[in-house]
Design a protein around this motif. Structure first.
Motif, mmCIF file in Angstrom:
data_model
loop_
_atom_site.group_PDB
_atom_site.id
_atom_site.type_symbol
_atom_site.label_atom_id
_atom_site.label_comp_id
_atom_site.label_asym_id
_atom_site.label_seq_id
_atom_site.Cartn_x
_atom_site.Cartn_y
_atom_site.Cartn_z
ATOM 1 N N LEU A 259 -2.977 5.952 -11.511
ATOM 2 C CA LEU A 259 -3.548 6.688 -10.380
ATOM 3 C C LEU A 259 -4.945 7.208 -10.704
ATOM 4 O O LEU A 259 -5.823 7.235 -9.839
ATOM 5 C CB LEU A 259 -2.629 7.847 -9.981
ATOM 6 C CG LEU A 259 -1.371 7.468 -9.195
ATOM 7 C CD1 LEU A 259 -0.532 8.695 -8.893
ATOM 8 C CD2 LEU A 259 -1.728 6.751 -7.899
ATOM 9 N N HIS A 348 4.919 6.181 -8.263
ATOM 10 C CA HIS A 348 4.295 7.264 -9.016
ATOM 11 C C HIS A 348 4.664 7.145 -10.496
ATOM 12 O O HIS A 348 5.823 6.899 -10.831
ATOM 13 C CB HIS A 348 4.754 8.618 -8.467
ATOM 14 C CG HIS A 348 3.892 9.755 -8.890
ATOM 15 N ND1 HIS A 348 4.039 10.383 -10.106
ATOM 16 C CD2 HIS A 348 2.855 10.380 -8.271
ATOM 17 C CE1 HIS A 348 3.141 11.349 -10.214
ATOM 18 N NE2 HIS A 348 2.410 11.370 -9.123
ATOM 19 N N GLU A 437 -2.278 11.487 -4.339
ATOM 20 C CA GLU A 437 -1.114 12.370 -4.476
ATOM 21 C C GLU A 437 -1.277 13.524 -3.483
ATOM 22 O O GLU A 437 -1.587 14.649 -3.858
ATOM 23 C CB GLU A 437 -1.003 12.892 -5.904
ATOM 24 C CG GLU A 437 -0.786 11.809 -6.944
ATOM 25 C CD GLU A 437 -0.809 12.348 -8.360
ATOM 26 O OE1 GLU A 437 0.269 12.611 -8.916
ATOM 27 O OE2 GLU A 437 -1.914 12.510 -8.907
#
Length: 505
Positions: A259, A348, A437
């Motif tokens: 990420l 995630h 996020e």
């Protein structure tokens, strides 16, 4: 003996009574403090609502039609006592009910609580020699801060050195790669930026015990001569901090952090749209560091948070300089509804049951990038003007009570929605939504006291620029070009070169 025992018993009872009294006093004081805080909040909310009503009366002609002229005059006087930065009214005086007297009362309150009188009027001229000199100073500073080609060569040498150590580490698979992310790669880093790296594991490979694997890598890095090594293996994403043995640059390498890599690509795309994006990033980061406002461990905001605030601000100019890349289709057209938003689902890295949408528009060639740049060119504001308006926006205009700073929604993002969906706090504080996020508040580390200080710093920086631009004793243009912007916005006094600080607020 009986008398002594009786007396001792009575003394103990008295001590217990005194202790009980003290406990009750402490409990009552605690209850009073809680009640006072609650009353202060209610008072602040009432004052804020009343100020909003006064503003509507003073600024809206249609609302003014509902009142008599003497009432409007009285409301205008009362509104002069309101300070939007402190979100409170100055104490009024019945001795003299004039505009000048009420302004003086407000300025006295501001001087007492802020140590300066903030300027709230916006820039009227964007082409004055003074604002042009501020822009030139911005551009000059950015040239000094921009990394050279030598920096990127050294960074790549470090990456290859670390990659060699990783591939020879028994705890790492041979197909492992090393990626650079963060400020040194997102377009907002300076020549002194740290080199942030992360391990990229082969597809479908997972460690049984990531801290153990990273611990072995830490040992290998130390054996290879890396300096000042510190391993944080129990962190959410295990990370090793060290100093490169050859360049002496500060570095870190973390467990797979996809990420962060995608986030770096997103910010880099924004930085490449228009040079003013990168310039604002350099200057605001430099200002925040000079004013001790960029240390999350001390309750202030991270550099990443400031970059998101800059992008949010540039998206909301009357003529946006950057679009919302997460609301653009792969062909470059804007989405018209939520159903049209492209989805690139990604698991995630730490929350295995949670997926995030990591899609954003990436210009596939120079023509696609040129299209974004042409849109940015429709806004002719200089870097100096944008810098001043950035400080003004976050000191005065942005509604911290109701709104969230976000770069991936076109409309205003309401705090009550984030409170309902992601359990965010509704307190009057800075809140910044992470682009990917979206459940994560980047500004959650900012303490309430630091938040108020941050707003005051925004106002002070804007005041310094306004004082310089409107100063009657402005330097001639040749001399003004020699001024360092940091001398204006990073000095301890709100006025430029001890200039007057008496402009109407």
């Amino acid at each position: 003996k009986e008398k002594k025992e009786k007396k001792d018993g009575e003394d103990k009872e008295k001590e217990m009574e005194e202790d009980n009294k003290m406990e009750k006093i402490v409990e009552n004081l605690a209850a009073l403090r809680i009640e006072r805080v609650s009353c202060d909040r209610k008072k602040n909310d009432i004052e804020f609502s009343y100020a909003s009503v006064l503003k509507a009366i003073v600024t809206n002609e249609q609302v003014q039609a509902l009142f008599r002229s003497n009432q409007i005059h009285q409301y205008n006087l009362e509104y002069q006592l309101w300070c939007p930065l402190l979100e409170t009214f100055a104490k009024r005086s019945d001795q003299e009910n004039t505009m000048h007297a009420f302004k003086a009362l407000k300025e006295a309150m501001q001087t007492e609580k802020l140590s300066f009188v903030p300027k709230f009027q916006q820039l009227s001229r964007h082409d004055s020699p003074e604002i042009i000199s501020v822009t030139k100073s911005c551009e000059s500073l950015c040239k000094k801060l921009s990394p050279t080609s030598h920096f990127f060569e050294e960074r790549e040498d470090i990456r290859l050195r670390i990659l060699n150590i990783v591939k020879n580490c028994p705890s790492m698979p041979q197909e492992t790669e090393v990626a650079v992310f963060g400020s040194s790669a997102n377009g907002f880093g300076s020549a002194t930026s740290d080199v942030d790296m992360c391990i990229k594991l082969p597809p479908n490979f997972h460690f049984d015990d990531p801290p153990v694997a990273m611990g072995r890598l830490a040992e290998d890095l130390e054996e290879a001569g890396m300096l000042k090594l510190s391993a944080r293996l129990t962190a959410r994403i295990p990370i090793i901090l060290f100093e490169d043995c050859e360049t002496k640059m500060e570095c870190d390498i973390s467990m797979e952090n996809p990420l962060s890599v995608l986030n770096t690509e997103l910010l880099s795309t924004y930085a490449n749209i228009d040079k003013r994006v990168r310039e604002l990033g350099y200057i605001v980061k430099k200002w925040a560091k000079a004013r001790n406002l960029n240390s999350p461990s001390e309750g202030t905001l991270s550099s990443y948070g400031y970059i998101l605030m800059i992008i949010h601000f540039l998206q909301r100019r009357s003529r946006p300089i950057v679009p919302n890349l997460q609301r653009m289709k792969p062909d470059g057209k804007l989405v018209q509804s939520k159903e049209e938003i492209p989805v690139m689902s990604f698991q995630h890295p730490t929350e295995r049951d949670f997926h995030v949408n990591t899609y954003f528009y990436k210009p596939k060639d120079k023509i696609s990038l040129k299209s974004l740049q042409n849109m940015a060119n429709k806004n002719s504001e200089s870097t100096g003007v944008l810098l001043a308006n950035f400080f003004y926006y976050y000191a005065i205009e942005f509604d911290y009570r109701q709104h969230v700073v976000s770069v991936n929604v076109d409309a205003t993002l309401e705090k009550d929605l984030k409170a309902e969906i992601d359990c965010w706090s509704m307190r009057n504080n800075l809140a910044i939504e992470d682009p990917f996020e979206t459940f994560y508040d980047v500004a959650h580390v900012v303490k309430p006291s630091k938040f108020h200080h941050l707003r005051e710093e925004f106002a002070m920086a804007y005041t310094k620029i306004i004082n310089f631009v409107h100063s009657k004793d402005s330097l001639s243009e040749p001399d003004a070009s020699k001024i360092d912007l940091m001398d204006i916005i990073c000095c301890d006094t709100p006025s430029f070169q001890n200039g007057e600080n008496n402009l109407d607020a």
